[in-house]
Design a protein around this motif. Structure first.
Motif, PDB file in Angstrom:
ATOM      1  N   GLY A 175      -1.232  11.581  -5.477  1.00  0.00           N
ATOM      2  CA  GLY A 175      -1.511  11.386  -3.992  1.00  0.00           C
ATOM      3  C   GLY A 175      -2.550  10.429  -2.805  1.00  0.00           C
ATOM      4  O   GLY A 175      -3.391  10.891  -1.678  1.00  0.00           O
ATOM      5  N   ASN A 176      -3.269   9.840  -4.255  1.00  0.00           N
ATOM      6  CA  ASN A 176      -3.812   8.452  -3.336  1.00  0.00           C
ATOM      7  C   ASN A 176      -3.418   7.550  -2.957  1.00  0.00           C
ATOM      8  O   ASN A 176      -2.339   7.522  -4.073  1.00  0.00           O
ATOM      9  CB  ASN A 176      -5.112   7.997  -4.430  1.00  0.00           C
ATOM     10  N   THR A 177      -3.848   6.829  -1.964  1.00  0.00           N
ATOM     11  CA  THR A 177      -3.628   5.455  -0.374  1.00  0.00           C
ATOM     12  C   THR A 177      -4.267   4.314  -2.121  1.00  0.00           C
ATOM     13  O   THR A 177      -5.275   4.446  -2.013  1.00  0.00           O
ATOM     14  CB  THR A 177      -3.881   5.438  -0.034  1.00  0.00           C
ATOM     15  N   TYR A 201       8.494   5.252   6.669  1.00  0.00           N
ATOM     16  CA  TYR A 201       8.268   6.511   5.839  1.00  0.00           C
ATOM     17  C   TYR A 201       9.488   7.535   5.453  1.00  0.00           C
ATOM     18  O   TYR A 201      10.341   7.534   6.146  1.00  0.00           O
ATOM     19  CB  TYR A 201       7.193   6.993   6.777  1.00  0.00           C
ATOM     20  N   ARG A 234       0.553  -1.376   0.103  1.00  0.00           N
ATOM     21  CA  ARG A 234       0.392   0.323   0.067  1.00  0.00           C
ATOM     22  C   ARG A 234       0.814   1.501  -0.128  1.00  0.00           C
ATOM     23  O   ARG A 234       2.006   1.129   0.596  1.00  0.00           O
ATOM     24  CB  ARG A 234      -0.468   0.369   1.462  1.00  0.00           C
ATOM     25  N   TYR A 235       1.015   2.470  -1.199  1.00  0.00           N
ATOM     26  CA  TYR A 235       1.083   3.136  -1.495  1.00  0.00           C
ATOM     27  C   TYR A 235       0.425   5.155  -1.559  1.00  0.00           C
ATOM     28  O   TYR A 235      -0.805   4.561  -2.057  1.00  0.00           O
ATOM     29  CB  TYR A 235       2.940   3.036  -2.179  1.00  0.00           C
ATOM     30  N   ARG A 236       1.389   5.957  -1.928  1.00  0.00           N
ATOM     31  CA  ARG A 236       0.824   6.741  -2.705  1.00  0.00           C
ATOM     32  C   ARG A 236       0.896   6.795  -3.691  1.00  0.00           C
ATOM     33  O   ARG A 236       1.982   7.187  -3.985  1.00  0.00           O
ATOM     34  CB  ARG A 236       1.116   8.376  -1.272  1.00  0.00           C
ATOM     35  N   ASP A 237       0.025   7.078  -4.982  1.00  0.00           N
ATOM     36  CA  ASP A 237       0.790   7.110  -6.222  1.00  0.00           C
ATOM     37  C   ASP A 237       1.062   8.236  -6.343  1.00  0.00           C
ATOM     38  O   ASP A 237       0.563   9.348  -5.876  1.00  0.00           O
ATOM     39  CB  ASP A 237      -1.050   6.460  -7.080  1.00  0.00           C
ATOM     40  N   GLY A 239       4.690   4.885  -7.747  1.00  0.00           N
ATOM     41  CA  GLY A 239       4.160   6.026  -6.457  1.00  0.00           C
ATOM     42  C   GLY A 239       5.147   6.568  -6.023  1.00  0.00           C
ATOM     43  O   GLY A 239       6.415   5.845  -6.354  1.00  0.00           O
TER      44      GLY A 239
END
Length: 312
Positions: free
Chosen positions: A140-142, A276, A134-137, A291
């Motif tokens: 800017g969406n998870t 992070y 799970r990451y930030r594309d 991302g």
């Protein structure tokens, strides 16, 4: 198992366009060796995932991916939706024909077309683990995606971003070497907060962190020499920041299996990883750059049935 419905998902752009040129010959060979099948050509990013899901929902027993690691990643993701596996009894085969094909360096999947098709005909199936990240594309969406080989953050993301924006006509080794060298000169060390399983959070200044299910990435870098795809564990390789001359001194060790002899490298095993950074840190997920951090990664044991050669 008898396969009533086989579907080839073909990326004609893989291998710098060579797959599209060679597919008529490969397809004829496949028809002679395997019998009837459906063919679906991809047209752009995400197509392989969409096609695979459609065909599995229509009852496909066997999906054969033709392309590189990026295409294979898309097809792997097509075996799942947000609820989990679409058709757990279906199996995945792979005809490698891309820039990297690093997964074949770990697994007994031959790279020649006839040898690959004969392996598919043999139909020896192994169950492998997958990673779920799970990451930030880039919007800017998870978001989340599965990976079969390696997810990394740091220099790896910079290299893949550069490689995927250039011609790959020189072949995988030279393409990734050029991408690595060019990225090294532009790259500054990244400070990342890292946690493996329920251990203490570490703040590390790194060149790259690889969360490995397979052993190789980046066109042949042996970044996780002891990784296994069916042990329920990631091998997490942390390459600490170091001066550029020292990076060049150690670079050959990434290809010779001697990465563990580098003092700035540490490797640990775990089932989940969180990372992070307050800096912008790009991801490399099976040779694609989807991302940035933050990211949470977990192992999914025994997630996928895959065709490969029998162990001798």
């Amino acid at each position: 198992m008898d396969f009533e419905k086989t579907v080839f998902v073909v990326n004609p752009h893989a291998g710098n366009g060579s797959t599209g040129k060679e597919w008529p010959r490969i397809g004829n060979m496949a028809w002679n060796l395997l019998g009837p099948f459906d063919t679906c050509l991809t047209g752009g990013p995400g197509d392989a995932t969409r096609i695979t899901r459609e065909k599995l929902r229509e009852g496909a027993d066997r999906i054969i991916c033709v392309g590189g690691d990026g295409t294979l990643n898309e097809v792997v993701n097509g075996f799942f939706d947000e609820r989990g596996p679409l058709r757990p009894e279906s199996v995945l085969g792979f005809l490698p024909n891309g820039t990297g094909c690093d997964f074949c360096r770990t697994m007994p999947i031959p790279t020649g077309h006839e040898a690959s098709l004969l392996t598919v005909r043999e139909n020896h199936v192994r169950t492998i683990d997958l990673g779920l990240i799970r990451y930030r594309d880039h919007q800017g969406n998870t978001t989340a995606r599965y990976f079969h080989n390696i997810a990394s953050f740091g220099l790896g993301g910079e290299v893949v971003d550069r490689v995927n924006r250039t011609s790959k006509a020189c072949g995988p080794f030279l393409t990734f070497i050029w991408g690595t060298l060019a990225s090294l000169f532009a790259y500054g060390g990244k400070e990342i907060r890292l946690r493996v399983d329920d251990g203490d959070e570490q703040t590390v200044n790194v060149l790259n962190i690889a969360v490995a299910n397979g052993r190789y990435h980046g066109g042949g870098m042996l970044v996780a020499p002891d990784a296994l795809t069916d042990d329920g564990l990631f091998h997490v390789t942390v390459i600490g920041a170091m001066p550029l001359p020292l990076v060049f001194w150690h670079l050959p060790k990434l290809y010779t299996g001697k990465i563990k002899t580098i003092r700035q490298v540490s490797i640990q095993n775990g089932r989940k990883v969180s990372a992070y950074s307050e800096q912008r840190v790009l991801l490399d997920v099976d040779g694609e750059q989807p991302g940035t951090l933050p990211a949470e990664v977990k192992i999914v044991p025994g997630a996928l049935k895959m065709i490969m050669k029998r162990a001798v």
